[in-house]
Design a protein around this motif. Structure first.
Motif, mmCIF file in Angstrom:
data_model
loop_
_atom_site.group_PDB
_atom_site.id
_atom_site.type_symbol
_atom_site.label_atom_id
_atom_site.label_comp_id
_atom_site.label_asym_id
_atom_site.label_seq_id
_atom_site.Cartn_x
_atom_site.Cartn_y
_atom_site.Cartn_z
ATOM 1 N N SER A 29 36.151 1.918 57.098
ATOM 2 C CA SER A 29 37.116 1.018 56.449
ATOM 3 C C SER A 29 36.919 1.009 54.936
ATOM 4 O O SER A 29 37.885 0.888 54.168
ATOM 5 N N LEU A 30 35.673 1.149 54.487
ATOM 6 C CA LEU A 30 35.383 1.208 53.054
ATOM 7 C C LEU A 30 35.905 2.510 52.459
ATOM 8 O O LEU A 30 36.541 2.510 51.386
ATOM 9 N N ILE A 31 35.664 3.599 53.155
ATOM 10 C CA ILE A 31 36.148 4.909 52.694
ATOM 11 C C ILE A 31 37.668 4.921 52.626
ATOM 12 O O ILE A 31 38.273 5.433 51.676
ATOM 13 N N PHE A 81 37.936 12.248 51.045
ATOM 14 C CA PHE A 81 37.311 11.296 51.962
ATOM 15 C C PHE A 81 35.841 11.659 52.245
ATOM 16 O O PHE A 81 34.959 10.775 52.156
ATOM 17 N N PRO A 82 35.520 12.907 52.607
ATOM 18 C CA PRO A 82 34.112 13.240 52.859
ATOM 19 C C PRO A 82 33.229 13.066 51.622
ATOM 20 O O PRO A 82 32.047 12.701 51.731
ATOM 21 N N THR A 121 41.007 10.313 59.627
ATOM 22 C CA THR A 121 40.365 11.002 58.504
ATOM 23 C C THR A 121 39.154 10.225 58.001
ATOM 24 O O THR A 121 38.080 10.798 57.734
ATOM 25 N N ALA A 122 39.297 8.907 57.902
ATOM 26 C CA ALA A 122 38.191 8.079 57.429
ATOM 27 C C ALA A 122 37.067 8.027 58.455
ATOM 28 O O ALA A 122 35.874 8.042 58.091
ATOM 29 N N ILE A 123 37.416 7.944 59.747
ATOM 30 C CA ILE A 123 36.393 7.917 60.802
ATOM 31 C C ILE A 123 35.612 9.225 60.812
ATOM 32 O O ILE A 123 34.370 9.240 60.925
ATOM 33 N N GLU A 124 36.316 10.323 60.657
ATOM 34 C CA GLU A 124 35.664 11.632 60.616
ATOM 35 C C GLU A 124 34.756 11.749 59.405
ATOM 36 O O GLU A 124 33.629 12.276 59.488
ATOM 37 N N ALA A 125 35.200 11.251 58.256
ATOM 38 C CA ALA A 125 34.386 11.311 57.037
ATOM 39 C C ALA A 125 33.145 10.445 57.166
ATOM 40 O O ALA A 125 32.049 10.820 56.708
ATOM 41 N N SER A 179 28.504 17.386 51.768
ATOM 42 C CA SER A 179 27.198 17.639 51.141
ATOM 43 C C SER A 179 27.341 17.529 49.633
ATOM 44 O O SER A 179 28.296 18.053 49.055
ATOM 45 N N GLY A 180 26.425 16.831 48.964
ATOM 46 C CA GLY A 180 26.487 16.690 47.512
ATOM 47 C C GLY A 180 25.522 15.635 47.029
ATOM 48 O O GLY A 180 24.998 14.831 47.807
ATOM 49 N N SER A 181 25.326 15.606 45.718
ATOM 50 C CA SER A 181 24.400 14.655 45.094
ATOM 51 C C SER A 181 25.111 13.580 44.309
ATOM 52 O O SER A 181 24.500 12.851 43.519
ATOM 53 N N TRP A 182 26.385 13.410 44.511
ATOM 54 C CA TRP A 182 27.158 12.455 43.716
ATOM 55 C C TRP A 182 26.689 11.022 43.979
ATOM 56 O O TRP A 182 26.407 10.642 45.123
ATOM 57 N N LEU A 183 26.663 10.264 42.946
ATOM 58 C CA LEU A 183 26.346 8.840 43.054
ATOM 59 C C LEU A 183 27.464 7.954 42.526
ATOM 60 O O LEU A 183 27.422 6.733 42.716
ATOM 61 N N TYR A 184 28.454 8.574 41.897
ATOM 62 C CA TYR A 184 29.555 7.814 41.300
ATOM 63 C C TYR A 184 30.900 8.530 41.579
ATOM 64 O O TYR A 184 30.945 9.747 41.702
#
Length: 461
Positions: free
Chosen positions: A329-331, A341-342, A407-411, A417-422
């Motif tokens: 729900s947040l995504i 989304f992912p 789409t959101a449930i799947e994400a 994969s990644g190092s993002w924080l923002y």
């Protein structure tokens, strides 16, 4: 004298030497009544006899002198001779007088003239008007000619449209009765006989476009046509909150809002996980076909069942339903484009893993009740009483903030994969989002977003 008959001869009635009975001239004359005729007597003869008797009764008897043995004057009067009349052309075969024959009944063409007038009026009213008028006068015309009125109309209706609803659970007799009640068919019996004769006929719940005064067969046939069905739907967009779904359902179904809110409050009756605190998040966003007669609880149950099936299809274990729903729900509220989304899921997951605050404006806004906004104020972000304030409270919010889609449930189940924080969406119209690993990169992206908001003030409300 010797030639005179003796008294014995006179009174014996033995006759003379010729063997013929001796009579006086008076006895041979008209004063002697004629012997009754053997065989059938005509009505004319009976009437003549009655007239003779009536004439005889009209002459008063002469009073005899006192002590006189003379016969009355009536006895001495000669009988009237019957008058000659033409023979009766219809001799009676019995001795009793038959009643006179009734005059022949005069034929009338009143019914024909009435029918002709009706046809002229009907045909002069146009096709639709003629059909309507004929249906109104037909019973009277049928009664005029002795016909039993029909329990059915003819044709496919009079052109007046009627919306006809078949609710879930309606059986054949109910449909037939409702057709007559809506003035679509003339009677309940006419369509019901058709349904009894063909048990394979079934109906799809829904609302249909029909016409008044249809024959039973044409009405049944139309209820089988896909084009006649008015498909009304309840559309739940992805990311819609429970509050929004209540409003959409009230508008689409015409159910009272109070009934819908009451059904929503009874969230424990829908088979949700034990740690669920609301229907929020468990109502799968999709397009639902409206079913007349369906309750708000039944609509909600259908949405919940759909969501649980989607979680199963995504490989989510029942023990993780609540966590996944909150995360998804947040995504759903924060991400813009489906491709992002992912990535958004990865940012939140990385921050949780590193013990960082999620700092989601969407969660703060939900906690304030302003679910339509994407921005928040400094005061709102500092309000610790808002349990959904992820600027103050670590981890995921205490509950779902929207109803997520596939789409959101799947994400949520499979972050990128990644190092993002923002991340920050720098264009709300296109959904363009900038993902950053360092805080400085993020500040530059925020400046870009603020410039866009200044250029589009209507979004900052």
């Amino acid at each position: 004298m010797a030639d005179e008959p003796s008294w014995d001869d006179i009174f014996s009635g033995s006759g003379d030497s010729t063997g013929r009975a001796r009579t006086t001239p008076e006895e041979d004359g008209a004063s002697r009544p004629a012997a009754p005729r053997s065989g059938p007597v005509s009505r004319r003869e009976l009437r003549e006899r009655e007239r003779q008797q009536e004439r005889g009764r009209s002459v008063p008897d002469a009073a005899p002198a006192a002590g006189s043995d003379a016969p009355s004057a009536r006895a001495e009067e000669p009988a009237l001779a019957p008058q000659r009349e033409p023979a009766d052309p219809f001799p009676s075969t019995t001795t009793a007088a038959a009643p006179p024959p009734k005059p022949p009944r005069r034929k009338t063409h009143r019914g024909t003239w009435i029918l002709a007038i009706i046809l002229v009026v009907v045909l002069g009213g146009g096709a639709i008007g003629a059909a309507t008028l004929w249906n109104q006068v037909a019973p009277g015309v049928q009664a005029l000619f002795g016909a039993k009125p029909s329990d059915d109309y003819e044709g496919s209706g009079n052109g007046t449209k009627v919306q006809f609803t078949i609710a879930s659970g309606d059986i054949g007799s109910t449909v037939a009765a409702n057709l007559a009640k809506a003035e679509i068919t003339k009677s309940t019996e006419a369509p019901y006989k058709i349904l009894l004769a063909n048990p394979s006929i079934s109906f799809q719940p829904g609302t249909y476009s029909m016409y008044q005064h249809m024959s039973a067969q044409s009405a049944i046939d139309r209820l089988q046509e896909t084009d006649a069905r008015l498909v009304t739907k309840l559309v739940i967009p992805e990311g819609t909150t429970l509050k929004g779904i209540v409003s959409l359902m009230a508008t689409a179904t015409k159910l009272p809002t109070a009934d819908i809110q009451k059904a929503a409050a009874d969230y424990r009756s829908y088979g949700l996980p034990g740690n669920a605190t609301s229907l929020e998040g468990y109502l799968f966003p999709a397009t639902y076909e409206l079913d007349p007669g369906k309750t708000a609880h039944e609509y909600f149950q259908e949405m919940v069942d759909t969501m649980l099936k989607r979680l199963q299809s995504a490989g989510v274990a029942p023990a993780q339903y609540e966590h996944t729903i909150i995360f998804a729900s947040l995504i759903q509220k924060e991400a813009g484009l489906a491709a992002d989304f992912p990535k958004v899921a990865r940012v939140f997951q990385n921050r949780i893993d590193q013990g960082m605050l999620l700092q989601s404006d969407a969660t703060v806004a939900y906690g304030t009740g302003s679910t339509g906004r994407v921005t928040t104020t400094d005061a709102e972000r500092a309000d610790a009483s808002n349990r959904y304030n992820t600027y103050v409270h670590k981890g995921l919010p205490v509950g779902p903030i929207s109803n997520p889609g596939d789409t959101a449930i799947e994400a949520a189940s499979h972050p990128a994969s990644g190092s993002w924080l923002y991340f920050v969406t720098v264009d709300l119209e296109t959904g363009q989002t900038v993902f950053s690993t360092t805080y400085d990169e993020h500040l530059r992206a925020v400046s870009q977003f603020q410039a866009w908001l200044r250029a589009h003030p209507s979004y900052n409300k």
